[in-house]
Motif scaffolding. Structure first.
Motif: not given
Ligand code: ZN
Length: 355
Positions: A17-22, A49-54
């Protein structure tokens, strides 16, 4: 470790999962990345590429305890090697004039006592707005200290070149770096450099007026924790200044896996301007600003072109595979970024902690 071998399995960490937004929502942005820049780190890497925060992030990635192996042949960022407020003389006439106008302007603005200043040279500074923008980028948009000495922290300062610049402009400058050798070099040169990690600086909260983070955030396993700590370290009204490769750069579209800004596996997370700005606002910063782009495509395009053709981008001499057509493409990228800084090769963002 050999370059064509995989990075040892037991030294990797898998995020999922994304280390920025989870967010676990994601797509593969680029696959099969490898260390084209310094050619020391083995392994093939996938950038998601994160689908949450890009944001984009490597997964899996070397665990923090082992990442040092990717830095065995690493030049600390040479930005200031070519930039000195006090160039050692003698200067040719043109350089003497340019330096004279610049230093006169900086002396007037900062109350500094830089050498080579031309009498009344500051009156001419407005005529060279391109150059003025470049100088503002090189001094990291430092505000002039008004009446009191401001404390600056350069987080991830390498051997501390920028501390010297900030000191010359009247700041009380201190640096922090995890690299023991760099810290020792800086100390030997008389600079205030401490060894420490990001996050986990060990510095007291609300102790700093201005923090600069130059080409550092993308290297960290915990960029969000680091930004939160920077917020804590700032005094109310203090500013954070960040520069790093831009995930929306035209160079990434042009070169794909060979784009110099990727630098796997040392660059772990990359942001688009909007994503990083949103994150800073969430942390509590205000007046979050994306600064005008300064021309940088020549560096990124030359290095990327060399990497694309399988060459060492730091090999001295002419850039392999470079032609006037590439000059034109780099110039077009700079021109587009001058119109819209969201497309620049590297992004520069500042934010202020509410007073
Ligand atoms: Zn993210």
């Amino acid at each position: 470790m050999r370059l064509d071998e995989p990075w040892p399995e037991n030294e990797l960490e898998t995020l999922g999962k994304c280390p920025v937004c989870g967010s676990a929502e994601r797509d593969v942005l680029l696959d099969g990345l490898h260390d084209m820049a310094f050619r020391v780190a083995p392994g093939r890497w996938t950038l998601w590429r994160c689908g949450g925060c890009a944001a984009a992030y490597l997964d899996p990635r070397p665990a923090a305890a082992f990442i040092v192996k990717a830095y065995e042949r690493y030049y600390t960022h040479g930005e200031s090697e070519a930039f000195r407020l006090d160039p050692p003389g003698p200067l040719d006439l043109r350089t003497r004039f340019i330096t004279g106008v610049r230093n006169a302007w900086l002396n007037r603005r900062y109350g500094a006592k830089l050498p080579w200043a031309l009498p009344f040279g500051w009156l001419l500074a407005g005529l060279f707005s391109d150059r003025q923008r470049r100088v503002e980028q090189l001094i990291r948009h430092l505000p002039p200290p008004k009446g009191r000495k401001l404390i600056l922290l350069d987080a991830g300062c390498g051997s501390g070149d920028f501390l010297r610049t900030a000191g010359q402009l009247g700041y009380q400058a201190m640096g922090l770096d995890f690299d023991q050798e760099a810290v020792a070099r800086g100390k030997a040169a008389g600079l205030d450099i401490r060894q420490g990690s990001l996050p986990g600086t060990g510095l007291p909260p609300e102790s700093v007026d201005y923090i600069t983070v130059s080409h550092v955030l993308e290297h960290l396993h915990d960029p969000v924790g680091t930004l939160r700590e920077m917020y804590e370290l700032l005094k109310p009204g203090g500013c954070l200044w960040i520069t790093q490769p831009n995930l929306s750069a035209l160079g990434l579209t042009e070169f794909g896996v060979a784009w110099r800004g990727l630098e796997p596996p040392r660059h772990l997370t990359l942001f688009e301007p909007a994503g990083l700005m949103t994150l800073l606002l969430e942390i509590g910063f205000e007046q979050v600003t994306l600064h005008d782009a300064v021309p940088q495509a020549d560096f990124y395009y030359r290095q990327s072109r060399a990497q694309q053709l399988g060459h060492d981008p730091y090999q001295p001499g002419p850039t392999p595979g470079w032609s006037s057509e590439w000059d034109a493409r780099a110039a077009a990228a700079d021109a587009a970024a001058a119109q819209d800084s969201r497309l620049s090769e590297a992004l520069t963002i500042t934010g202020r902690k509410p007073a």
